[in-house]
Motif scaffolding. Sequence first.
Motif, PDB file in Angstrom:
ATOM      1  N   LEU A  85       0.826  -1.200   0.000  1.00  0.00           N
ATOM      2  CA  LEU A  85       0.000   0.000   0.000  1.00  0.00           C
ATOM      3  C   LEU A  85       0.865   1.257   0.000  1.00  0.00           C
ATOM      4  O   LEU A  85       0.583   2.217  -0.723  1.00  0.00           O
ATOM      5  CB  LEU A  85      -0.928  -0.005   1.214  1.00  0.00           C
ATOM      6  N   LYS A  86       1.943   1.229   0.776  1.00  0.00           N
ATOM      7  CA  LYS A  86       2.875   2.368   0.803  1.00  0.00           C
ATOM      8  C   LYS A  86       3.509   2.564  -0.570  1.00  0.00           C
ATOM      9  O   LYS A  86       3.608   3.692  -1.068  1.00  0.00           O
ATOM     10  CB  LYS A  86       3.950   2.126   1.872  1.00  0.00           C
ATOM     11  N   SER A  87       3.904   1.478  -1.221  1.00  0.00           N
ATOM     12  CA  SER A  87       4.495   1.566  -2.560  1.00  0.00           C
ATOM     13  C   SER A  87       3.509   2.146  -3.557  1.00  0.00           C
ATOM     14  O   SER A  87       3.847   3.029  -4.347  1.00  0.00           O
ATOM     15  CB  SER A  87       4.941   0.184  -3.054  1.00  0.00           C
ATOM     16  N   LEU A  88       2.273   1.649  -3.516  1.00  0.00           N
ATOM     17  CA  LEU A  88       1.233   2.137  -4.424  1.00  0.00           C
ATOM     18  C   LEU A  88       0.980   3.621  -4.193  1.00  0.00           C
ATOM     19  O   LEU A  88       0.904   4.407  -5.146  1.00  0.00           O
ATOM     20  CB  LEU A  88      -0.060   1.338  -4.208  1.00  0.00           C
ATOM     21  N   GLN A  91       4.066   5.563  -5.523  1.00  0.00           N
ATOM     22  CA  GLN A  91       4.240   5.507  -6.973  1.00  0.00           C
ATOM     23  C   GLN A  91       3.143   6.227  -7.745  1.00  0.00           C
ATOM     24  O   GLN A  91       3.413   6.892  -8.739  1.00  0.00           O
ATOM     25  CB  GLN A  91       4.314   4.055  -7.441  1.00  0.00           C
ATOM     26  N   LEU A  92       1.898   6.069  -7.304  1.00  0.00           N
ATOM     27  CA  LEU A  92       0.789   6.594  -8.100  1.00  0.00           C
ATOM     28  C   LEU A  92       0.140   7.850  -7.540  1.00  0.00           C
ATOM     29  O   LEU A  92      -0.590   8.537  -8.262  1.00  0.00           O
ATOM     30  CB  LEU A  92      -0.289   5.511  -8.268  1.00  0.00           C
ATOM     31  N   PHE A  93       0.384   8.155  -6.270  1.00  0.00           N
ATOM     32  CA  PHE A  93      -0.312   9.267  -5.650  1.00  0.00           C
ATOM     33  C   PHE A  93       0.629  10.238  -4.950  1.00  0.00           C
ATOM     34  O   PHE A  93       0.204  10.984  -4.065  1.00  0.00           O
ATOM     35  CB  PHE A  93      -1.373   8.739  -4.673  1.00  0.00           C
ATOM     36  N   GLY A  94       1.906  10.209  -5.330  1.00  0.00           N
ATOM     37  CA  GLY A  94       2.872  11.143  -4.773  1.00  0.00           C
ATOM     38  C   GLY A  94       2.980  11.065  -3.262  1.00  0.00           C
ATOM     39  O   GLY A  94       3.282  12.054  -2.605  1.00  0.00           O
ATOM     40  N   GLY A  95       2.700   9.894  -2.697  1.00  0.00           N
ATOM     41  CA  GLY A  95       2.792   9.710  -1.252  1.00  0.00           C
ATOM     42  C   GLY A  95       1.556  10.176  -0.488  1.00  0.00           C
ATOM     43  O   GLY A  95       1.521  10.109   0.732  1.00  0.00           O
ATOM     44  N   SER A  96       0.529  10.630  -1.208  1.00  0.00           N
ATOM     45  CA  SER A  96      -0.666  11.165  -0.561  1.00  0.00           C
ATOM     46  C   SER A  96      -1.710  10.079  -0.337  1.00  0.00           C
ATOM     47  O   SER A  96      -2.360   9.610  -1.282  1.00  0.00           O
ATOM     48  CB  SER A  96      -1.277  12.284  -1.418  1.00  0.00           C
ATOM     49  N   ALA A  97      -1.892   9.697   0.929  1.00  0.00           N
ATOM     50  CA  ALA A  97      -2.929   8.721   1.264  1.00  0.00           C
ATOM     51  C   ALA A  97      -4.308   9.289   0.948  1.00  0.00           C
ATOM     52  O   ALA A  97      -5.211   8.561   0.524  1.00  0.00           O
ATOM     53  CB  ALA A  97      -2.829   8.330   2.738  1.00  0.00           C
ATOM     54  N   ARG A  98      -4.469  10.590   1.134  1.00  0.00           N
ATOM     55  CA  ARG A  98      -5.748  11.242   0.824  1.00  0.00           C
ATOM     56  C   ARG A  98      -6.101  11.045  -0.643  1.00  0.00           C
ATOM     57  O   ARG A  98      -7.233  10.679  -0.964  1.00  0.00           O
ATOM     58  CB  ARG A  98      -5.685  12.733   1.141  1.00  0.00           C
ATOM     59  N   SER A  99      -5.135  11.260  -1.526  1.00  0.00           N
ATOM     60  CA  SER A  99      -5.390  11.084  -2.958  1.00  0.00           C
ATOM     61  C   SER A  99      -5.759   9.636  -3.279  1.00  0.00           C
ATOM     62  O   SER A  99      -6.645   9.379  -4.097  1.00  0.00           O
ATOM     63  CB  SER A  99      -4.165  11.496  -3.782  1.00  0.00           C
ATOM     64  N   LEU A 100      -5.076   8.697  -2.632  1.00  0.00           N
ATOM     65  CA  LEU A 100      -5.381   7.280  -2.840  1.00  0.00           C
ATOM     66  C   LEU A 100      -6.815   6.971  -2.424  1.00  0.00           C
ATOM     67  O   LEU A 100      -7.584   6.370  -3.181  1.00  0.00           O
ATOM     68  CB  LEU A 100      -4.410   6.407  -2.042  1.00  0.00           C
TER      69      LEU A 100
END
Length: 128
Positions: A85-88, A91-100
């Motif tokens: 989940l951290k990698s995803l 890689q895809l959300f610039g480290g933003s859990a909110r965006s994910l």
Amino acid sequence: MRPAKKARIELTKCEAEVMDVVWDKECVTVNDVVEGIDRELAYTTVLTTMKILEEKRFVSRGDKIGRAFTYTANVSREQARAGMLKSLTDQLFGGSARSLVLSLIQSEAVSAADIEAVKKAAAKLEKS
């Protein structure tokens, strides 16, 4: 369970399939994994994958049963999920859990029941 190195836990699709069998059965031989995977994989493919997982220190080789070594997990399913989940997220959300999370909620893959479960989990967290 002996933890792997502090490096992030990342698994390929094949490695994840193998680890699912290892986690479910706790102690396996390569043949156990071949039989436990839902799709056909050659024994040599599973053996190579087990060696890679051993090099990554995600599994440990144990005793022999007949001519086959046993393997056990060094990392939990939860540790793997957190690492993936951290990698995803990175890689895809610039480290933003909110965006994910927002991306997931807005996707067609998430049902109304899923959103309701997330709301309940968030409310529980806010109370703690």
